[in-house]
Design a protein around this motif. Sequence first.
Motif, PDB file in Angstrom:
ATOM      1  N   GLU A  82       0.544  -1.028  -0.176  1.00 34.73           N
ATOM      2  CA  GLU A  82      -0.203  -0.142  -0.059  1.00 34.73           C
ATOM      3  C   GLU A  82       0.815   1.664  -0.212  1.00 34.73           C
ATOM      4  O   GLU A  82       0.721   2.174  -0.305  1.00 34.73           O
ATOM      5  N   GLU A  83       2.317   1.057   0.301  1.00 35.37           N
ATOM      6  CA  GLU A  83       2.982   2.588   0.503  1.00 35.37           C
ATOM      7  C   GLU A  83       3.931   2.528  -0.711  1.00 35.37           C
ATOM      8  O   GLU A  83       4.664   3.912  -1.064  1.00 35.37           O
ATOM      9  N   PHE A  84       4.050   1.899  -1.554  1.00 38.04           N
ATOM     10  CA  PHE A  84       5.368   1.452  -2.245  1.00 38.04           C
ATOM     11  C   PHE A  84       4.930   1.625  -4.480  1.00 38.04           C
ATOM     12  O   PHE A  84       3.346   1.161  -4.516  1.00 38.04           O
TER      13      PHE A  84
ATOM     14  N   LYS B 245      10.904  -1.821  -7.055  1.00 34.86           N
ATOM     15  CA  LYS B 245      10.576  -0.874  -6.318  1.00 34.86           C
ATOM     16  C   LYS B 245       9.489  -1.675  -5.229  1.00 34.86           C
ATOM     17  O   LYS B 245       9.097  -1.641  -4.376  1.00 34.86           O
ATOM     18  N   ALA B 246       8.708  -2.595  -6.254  1.00 41.67           N
ATOM     19  CA  ALA B 246       7.596  -3.264  -5.438  1.00 41.67           C
ATOM     20  C   ALA B 246       8.474  -4.087  -4.942  1.00 41.67           C
ATOM     21  O   ALA B 246       7.139  -5.069  -3.760  1.00 41.67           O
TER      22      ALA B 246
ATOM     23  N   ARG C  35      13.847   4.840  -5.140  1.00 37.87           N
ATOM     24  CA  ARG C  35      12.788   5.721  -4.232  1.00 37.87           C
ATOM     25  C   ARG C  35      11.118   4.628  -4.841  1.00 37.87           C
ATOM     26  O   ARG C  35      10.506   5.028  -5.244  1.00 37.87           O
ATOM     27  N   PRO C  36      11.812   3.389  -3.322  1.00 39.04           N
ATOM     28  CA  PRO C  36      10.450   2.523  -3.750  1.00 39.04           C
ATOM     29  C   PRO C  36       8.722   3.339  -3.495  1.00 39.04           C
ATOM     30  O   PRO C  36       7.914   2.585  -3.359  1.00 39.04           O
ATOM     31  N   PHE C  37       8.956   3.920  -2.511  1.00 39.12           N
ATOM     32  CA  PHE C  37       7.811   4.462  -1.448  1.00 39.12           C
ATOM     33  C   PHE C  37       7.536   5.108  -2.400  1.00 39.12           C
ATOM     34  O   PHE C  37       7.824   6.236  -3.516  1.00 39.12           O
TER      35      PHE C  37
ATOM     36  N   GLN D 153       8.404  10.507   2.490  1.00 40.15           N
ATOM     37  CA  GLN D 153       8.854   8.641   3.112  1.00 40.15           C
ATOM     38  C   GLN D 153       9.913   8.599   2.585  1.00 40.15           C
ATOM     39  O   GLN D 153      10.840   8.033   3.080  1.00 40.15           O
ATOM     40  N   ASN D 154      10.449   8.207   0.991  1.00 44.49           N
ATOM     41  CA  ASN D 154      11.993   8.435   0.258  1.00 44.49           C
ATOM     42  C   ASN D 154      12.993   9.240   0.636  1.00 44.49           C
ATOM     43  O   ASN D 154      13.316   8.328   1.770  1.00 44.49           O
TER      44      ASN D 154
END
Length: 228
Positions: free
Chosen positions: A46-48, A55-56, A102-104, A109-110
Amino acid sequence: MSLALLGIASVIIFPAWVWMKIKQITSSSEEGTQEKYPESLSVLFEEFELTSKPKALYQAFFLLRRLILVTILIFLRHQVFFQCLIISHLSILNLVYLTYFRPFESHSQNRIEIFNEFTVFLSSMTINSFLNGGVELTFREFTGWMLIGISCLNIIVNLLLLGGQTLSDLVGHLHSKWTGHQESMRIQEVFSNWKVFKLKFPQVSKDDFREIKGEFRMREFCREWSSQ
């Protein structure tokens, strides 16, 4: 013994399961497109960003790193130098990963995660100085205070960011409540009298006015009218 083996197996199996689920979800999507995750797995995604597999896979990388950390602390418990060396390298790899991918979804948040990882890296490098027997005692004392300072900086920055976010959410909630109250007051003023309503909505008949007011559809009516 059986519980210990079960715990070790679960620690290994869960990251593998997360990895397979993420691969399954992202395999059907093209690069650069956002893939919808199942509701049952929302806590993992949910945050990614799901626009690319690297990234996932943040959660899988995170769990794998924890697994490596636990492994070296157990099996290399007498090899402190190698513990610090591996932890430092893991921190560097994660810092590079966070900086590049930068996965978020949230930019803030990143930045927070990059800052936290940077402080972890500084802490690990500071601890390494204690392993050098040739370092003077005064320098070790300095690095000890430096380690305390880095830890305090991390805690203070995160508390300030958390407090700022909480304050922002509170202000937004109060503003939303106040806006809703103001809207209700305006609606009540418009529907308080037929003459006032007629000036605002000349095309609506008196029977419709009574029907809308009787069914308490005043807010819905005003929103539909304003959207036309």
